[in-house]
Design a protein around this motif. Structure first.
Motif, PDB file in Angstrom:
ATOM      1  N   ALA A 176      45.480  29.318  42.319  1.00  0.00           N
ATOM      2  CA  ALA A 176      44.787  27.973  42.169  1.00  0.00           C
ATOM      3  C   ALA A 176      45.388  27.149  40.837  1.00  0.00           C
ATOM      4  N   GLN A 177      45.848  28.060  39.659  1.00  0.00           N
ATOM      5  CA  GLN A 177      46.279  27.296  38.454  1.00  0.00           C
ATOM      6  C   GLN A 177      47.744  26.949  38.765  1.00  0.00           C
ATOM      7  N   SER A 178      48.424  27.775  39.428  1.00  0.00           N
ATOM      8  CA  SER A 178      49.803  27.241  39.639  1.00  0.00           C
ATOM      9  C   SER A 178      49.965  26.255  40.737  1.00  0.00           C
ATOM     10  N   LEU A 179      49.171  26.043  41.736  1.00  0.00           N
ATOM     11  CA  LEU A 179      49.235  24.685  42.356  1.00  0.00           C
ATOM     12  C   LEU A 179      48.659  23.609  41.704  1.00  0.00           C
ATOM     13  N   GLU A 226      45.501  19.852  47.786  1.00  0.00           N
ATOM     14  CA  GLU A 226      45.540  21.204  48.150  1.00  0.00           C
ATOM     15  C   GLU A 226      44.551  22.161  47.420  1.00  0.00           C
ATOM     16  N   VAL A 227      44.408  21.789  46.162  1.00  0.00           N
ATOM     17  CA  VAL A 227      43.990  22.716  45.119  1.00  0.00           C
ATOM     18  C   VAL A 227      42.185  22.921  45.675  1.00  0.00           C
ATOM     19  N   GLY A 228      41.664  21.591  45.869  1.00  0.00           N
ATOM     20  CA  GLY A 228      40.427  21.785  46.400  1.00  0.00           C
ATOM     21  C   GLY A 228      40.220  22.439  48.026  1.00  0.00           C
ATOM     22  N   ALA A 229      41.203  22.009  48.528  1.00  0.00           N
ATOM     23  CA  ALA A 229      41.195  22.418  49.939  1.00  0.00           C
ATOM     24  C   ALA A 229      41.351  23.906  50.293  1.00  0.00           C
ATOM     25  N   ARG A 230      42.138  24.545  49.377  1.00  0.00           N
ATOM     26  CA  ARG A 230      42.580  25.961  49.523  1.00  0.00           C
ATOM     27  C   ARG A 230      41.803  27.001  48.611  1.00  0.00           C
ATOM     28  N   ALA A 288      37.624  26.952  39.133  1.00  0.00           N
ATOM     29  CA  ALA A 288      37.668  25.987  38.031  1.00  0.00           C
ATOM     30  C   ALA A 288      38.652  24.895  38.045  1.00  0.00           C
ATOM     31  N   SER A 289      39.874  25.150  38.911  1.00  0.00           N
ATOM     32  CA  SER A 289      40.938  24.232  38.639  1.00  0.00           C
ATOM     33  C   SER A 289      40.643  23.149  39.715  1.00  0.00           C
TER      34      SER A 289
END
Length: 274
Positions: free
Chosen positions: A225-228, A250-254, A259-260
């Motif tokens: 998540a942090q990487s994306l 995509e962060v929220g979707a995946r 916390a990201s």
């Protein structure tokens, strides 16, 4: 007939709403194929037993139950095939997107030879099983790969350089680490930390490539998540606004519970993403 009772119990368990979490689609399809074969064998056995055997199994209703079971197997097989096709499309689309990002980042990075880019690895293919969110301890656990000799010490050495403010040195150490311990339990975090170190030196394009490697290597890993998130932010800094917005979304979707997500949404707002 005992065998019919066993088959009915097996079918009832198999057709339950949820399968075992550790089963793959291939496992389910194999079980369906085996179940269909057993059903065919049982039907042949029942027919060959004659009228007495048919009556002992419950009469004509036994064949009716078999027909219903066979129809359900066909339906479940169709569902698993459709699911497999959907997974294949998602993986192909994700792999193509990562390949496109690698190409675009190489165009932006000075000295990067596009012709030398390796073929993009299939998204998640061969990736280690996701580990815990906390940093991996030196001692292995049952669900965590064992660290190679000196792996933790080399990682800690690179991290210490980063914490001391020696960002270029840390980036070099993390790069060496990922080459030495390819596919290790700390490799994804090492790619991420290399990105963090490069970002501190102002090498945003190179940092974005490191974040992309961290995510594509372990798309469900502890720092995915942090990487994306960092990849999306880096793309925004590089002026690739469309790619940045898609990546941040995509962060929220995946990772809806990460916390990201809040930081990704804030960045999208700052970039004017629609």
């Amino acid at each position: 007939m005992i065998r019919l009772s066993v088959l009915l119990l097996w079918f009832g368990a198999f057709a339950a709403p949820a399968f075992a979490q550790d089963e793959t689609i291939a496992d389910i399809r194999a079980e369906l194929a085996a179940l269909a074969a057993d059903l065919q064998a049982l039907r042949a056995e029942l027919v060959s037993s004659g009228q007495a055997g048919m009556q002992a199994a419950g009469g004509a209703s036994a064949l009716d139950r078999m027909n219903a079971m066979e129809a359900e197997i066909v339906r479940l097989t169709s569902v698993t095939e459709a699911l497999q096709n959907k997974v294949d499309r998602v993986v192909a689309d994700g792999t193509n997107r990562i390949g496109d990002l690698e190409f675009r980042l190489c165009e932006l990075e000075e000295g990067c030879d596009i012709s030398s880019l390796p073929v993009t690895a299939t998204l998640g293919g061969g990736a280690p099983a996701p580990g815990p969110v906390t940093p991996a301890p030196a001692a292995p656990t049952a669900s965590q790969p064992e660290l190679a000799a000196n792996e933790q010490a080399d990682f800690d050495r690179a991290k210490a350089a980063y914490e001391d403010g020696n960002f270029q040195g840390a980036a070099d150490l993390f790069a060496a680490f990922t080459e030495t311990y390819t596919g290790g339990p700390l490799t994804g975090e090492a790619h991420f930390m290399r990105g963090e170190a490069l970002a501190q030196t102002g090498a945003i394009s190179a940092a974005a490539r490191a974040y992309l490697e961290a995510f594509s290597g372990q798309p469900d890993g502890p720092v995915a998540a942090q990487s994306l998130l960092r990849l999306g932010q880096s793309l925004g800094q590089l002026g690739q606004l469309q790619e940045a917005c898609v990546t941040l979304a995509e962060v929220g979707a995946r990772f809806p519970g990460s916390a990201s997500v809040a930081e990704a949404q804030a960045t999208m707002q700052n970039l004017g993403c629609q």
